[in-house]
Motif scaffolding. Structure first.
Motif, PDB file in Angstrom:
ATOM      1  N   GLU A   3       0.844  -1.180   0.000  1.00  0.00           N
ATOM      2  CA  GLU A   3       0.000   0.000   0.000  1.00  0.00           C
ATOM      3  C   GLU A   3       0.889   1.243   0.000  1.00  0.00           C
ATOM      4  OE1 GLU A   3      -3.032   2.092   3.164  1.00  0.00           O
ATOM      5  OE2 GLU A   3      -2.612  -0.022   3.369  1.00  0.00           O
ATOM      6  N   TYR A   4       0.495   2.250  -0.777  1.00  0.00           N
ATOM      7  CA  TYR A   4       1.197   3.528  -0.827  1.00  0.00           C
ATOM      8  C   TYR A   4       0.142   4.635  -0.737  1.00  0.00           C
ATOM      9  CZ  TYR A   4       4.636   0.345  -2.760  1.00  0.00           C
ATOM     10  OH  TYR A   4       5.461  -0.720  -2.963  1.00  0.00           O
ATOM     11  N   PRO A   5      -0.244   5.017   0.488  1.00  0.00           N
ATOM     12  CA  PRO A   5      -1.314   6.009   0.642  1.00  0.00           C
ATOM     13  C   PRO A   5      -1.034   7.278  -0.150  1.00  0.00           C
ATOM     14  CG  PRO A   5      -0.779   5.027   2.756  1.00  0.00           C
ATOM     15  CD  PRO A   5       0.262   4.551   1.780  1.00  0.00           C
ATOM     16  N   GLU A   6      -2.081   7.778  -0.809  1.00  0.00           N
ATOM     17  CA  GLU A   6      -1.936   8.935  -1.681  1.00  0.00           C
ATOM     18  C   GLU A   6      -1.777  10.251  -0.932  1.00  0.00           C
ATOM     19  OE1 GLU A   6      -4.799   9.018  -4.823  1.00  0.00           O
ATOM     20  OE2 GLU A   6      -4.324   6.980  -5.450  1.00  0.00           O
ATOM     21  N   ILE A  17       6.225  11.026   4.487  1.00  0.00           N
ATOM     22  CA  ILE A  17       5.873  12.227   5.229  1.00  0.00           C
ATOM     23  C   ILE A  17       4.380  12.462   5.069  1.00  0.00           C
ATOM     24  CG2 ILE A  17       6.302  14.702   5.530  1.00  0.00           C
ATOM     25  CD1 ILE A  17       8.504  12.919   3.143  1.00  0.00           C
ATOM     26  N   ARG A  18       3.703  12.684   6.180  1.00  0.00           N
ATOM     27  CA  ARG A  18       2.305  13.122   6.164  1.00  0.00           C
ATOM     28  C   ARG A  18       2.296  14.518   6.770  1.00  0.00           C
ATOM     29  NH1 ARG A  18      -0.190   8.993   8.418  1.00  0.00           N
ATOM     30  NH2 ARG A  18      -1.137   8.246   6.493  1.00  0.00           N
ATOM     31  N   LEU A  19       1.917  15.507   5.980  1.00  0.00           N
ATOM     32  CA  LEU A  19       1.951  16.889   6.439  1.00  0.00           C
ATOM     33  C   LEU A  19       0.581  17.315   6.949  1.00  0.00           C
ATOM     34  CD1 LEU A  19       4.011  19.150   6.653  1.00  0.00           C
ATOM     35  CD2 LEU A  19       3.275  19.931   4.400  1.00  0.00           C
ATOM     36  N   ASP A  20       0.567  17.913   8.136  1.00  0.00           N
ATOM     37  CA  ASP A  20      -0.646  18.463   8.736  1.00  0.00           C
ATOM     38  C   ASP A  20      -0.285  19.846   9.261  1.00  0.00           C
ATOM     39  OD1 ASP A  20      -3.092  18.932   9.888  1.00  0.00           O
ATOM     40  OD2 ASP A  20      -2.823  17.516  11.541  1.00  0.00           O
ATOM     41  N   GLY A  21      -0.526  20.873   8.439  1.00  0.00           N
ATOM     42  CA  GLY A  21      -0.078  22.217   8.800  1.00  0.00           C
ATOM     43  C   GLY A  21       1.434  22.265   8.729  1.00  0.00           C
ATOM     44  N   SER A 118       2.606   9.151  -4.363  1.00  0.00           N
ATOM     45  CA  SER A 118       2.371   7.722  -4.200  1.00  0.00           C
ATOM     46  C   SER A 118       2.647   6.964  -5.500  1.00  0.00           C
ATOM     47  CB  SER A 118       0.920   7.508  -3.750  1.00  0.00           C
ATOM     48  OG  SER A 118       0.581   6.164  -3.756  1.00  0.00           O
ATOM     49  N   ALA A 119       2.120   7.461  -6.611  1.00  0.00           N
ATOM     50  CA  ALA A 119       2.277   6.772  -7.897  1.00  0.00           C
ATOM     51  C   ALA A 119       3.734   6.713  -8.338  1.00  0.00           C
ATOM     52  CB  ALA A 119       1.425   7.473  -8.958  1.00  0.00           C
TER      53      ALA A 119
END
Length: 128
Positions: A3-6, A17-21, A118-119
């Motif tokens: 899995e490669y979350p978009e 990296i998941r950016l939140d602010g 992701s792609a």
């Protein structure tokens, strides 16, 4: 197939990296975890440590190898996932959820401009 979350950005050294602010959650990808095999040790920086993009901030050790973990952004460590330090073998159970490594207050969001989608990451690691 992994899995490669978009909603994530990916690096050549297999961190995500998941950016939140201005807070980046950093971890390592399912592909990297699979390549490492059984993980037996994890070393992460302490809260308040400054990490620098492209520089190692910790190590992960498996039965196969010891690898550096590289900072995908520059910033200050807000949290380190100490649950994984106590039980490193669980990192593969939920790499994009509960198995995050650090939460970092980033200093420059434009550092993520070169990160892969992701792609693109999937194409890189799976060659499809």
């Amino acid at each position: 197939m992994f899995e490669y979350p978009e909603d994530l950005k990916y690096t050549n050294s297999h961190e995500y990296i998941r950016l939140d602010g201005d807070v980046a959650t950093v971890g390592i990808t399912a592909f990297a975890i699979d390549q490492l095999g059984d993980i037996v040790f994890l070393d992460l920086p302490e809260i308040g440590t400054t990490i620098e993009k492209g520089q190692p901030f910790g190590t992960i050790e498996s039965v196969k190898a010891v690898e550096d973990i590289y900072a995908p952004v520059t910033g200050t460590v807000l949290e380190a996932n100490t649950d994984l330090i106590d039980a490193p073998e669980t990192i593969g159970e939920d790499p994009y959820g509960k198995s995050w490594l650090l939460k970092v207050s980033i200093t420059d969001a434009t550092e993520l401009d070169g990160a892969m989608t992701s792609a693109v990451y999937q194409q890189k690691v799976e060659g499809n």
